[in-house]
Design an enzyme around this catalytic site. Sequence first.
Site, PDB file in Angstrom:
ATOM      1  N   ASP A  32       0.896  -1.517   0.682  1.00 41.61           N
ATOM      2  CA  ASP A  32      -0.012   0.040  -0.364  1.00 41.61           C
ATOM      3  C   ASP A  32       0.899   1.349  -0.026  1.00 41.61           C
ATOM      4  OD1 ASP A  32      -2.486   1.825   0.500  1.00 41.61           O
ATOM      5  OD2 ASP A  32      -1.821   1.737   1.992  1.00 41.61           O
ATOM      6  N   ASP A  34      -0.134   5.454   1.300  1.00 42.50           N
ATOM      7  CA  ASP A  34      -0.726   6.356   1.629  1.00 42.50           C
ATOM      8  C   ASP A  34      -0.590   5.447   4.047  1.00 42.50           C
ATOM      9  OD1 ASP A  34      -1.317   8.859   0.998  1.00 42.50           O
ATOM     10  OD2 ASP A  34      -2.780   6.817  -0.509  1.00 42.50           O
TER      11      ASP A  34
END
Length: 310
Positions: A32, A34
């Site tokens: 991922d 963020d």
Amino acid sequence: MAGAVGGGRGCVMLHGAQIRDLLDAKHNVLFDCDGVIWNGETAVTGAPEVVSLLKQRGKRVFFVTNNCTRPRENYVQKFSRLGFTDVAEEEIFSSAYCSAAYLRDVARLQGKVYVIGCSGVMKELQDAGVSVVEENGEEEPGTSIYNCPLDPDVKAVLVGYDENFTFMKLAKACCYLRNSECLFLATDPDPWHPLRGGRFTPGSGSLTAALETASTRKATVIGKPSRFMFECIASQFDLDPDHSLMVGDRLETDILFGSNCGLSTMLTLTGVSTLEEAQKYKDSESPEQKDCVPDYVVESIADFLQALEE
């Protein structure tokens, strides 16, 4: 260490040689962005070096994000701006890109899509050759849902993050979805996002929930934790789930996504979810919460450095 690498959603905190053993068993690492790779405009300490070292070790690295606010080409620019020297556009899979791919390749949409979303979604749809309803910003004075024009060619509604969300957008989308043949898609289910200064912004999931209530329909979610994002990557790069690791910071999206796709999962504590929340899910009797329990936990992906530099 063999037990830890063997998995079993044990929420096992890994260090040093344990991380090296795990990475030796994996060919593909999905991150991922963020809260894992960066926070806002600041790279997580060590993240650029980790990505480079993984690639030097022959690992395939991919970035899977529910953030639909920018197209892939802008993500490449952000990676470069934050010190990542070797990230290619084809390694980035955002919910905006995957939504466009779904409409083009799976739904094979013959018609237009009405979009509640931002420029990132619009650009990916445009690049995929998907027709969208063109709107000219502000409505004319006196325009309401009673008299506004509706496009008869709309065959899908797509909801993403939209800072300019309005009642009229909600009402128009609701009208389109009265047609049961009209597809209803959401880029992602994220309910909110943390901002600098301790503030929060509503996410795509909150806007989707409003439209689900108004239309009495359920959206098909494209981004995490849906399997489609992994299928999108696997179709292009022939990924084997057994040899893939998902690294994320949000239990209900990143870790559940990995669980849904048969991947090993790792929670990093530089973003949204905490170790206490993961332990609470582990101790829960709910099967749904059990699916959100990571196999492994690290403080930060900087913990990879010792394992990769040896």
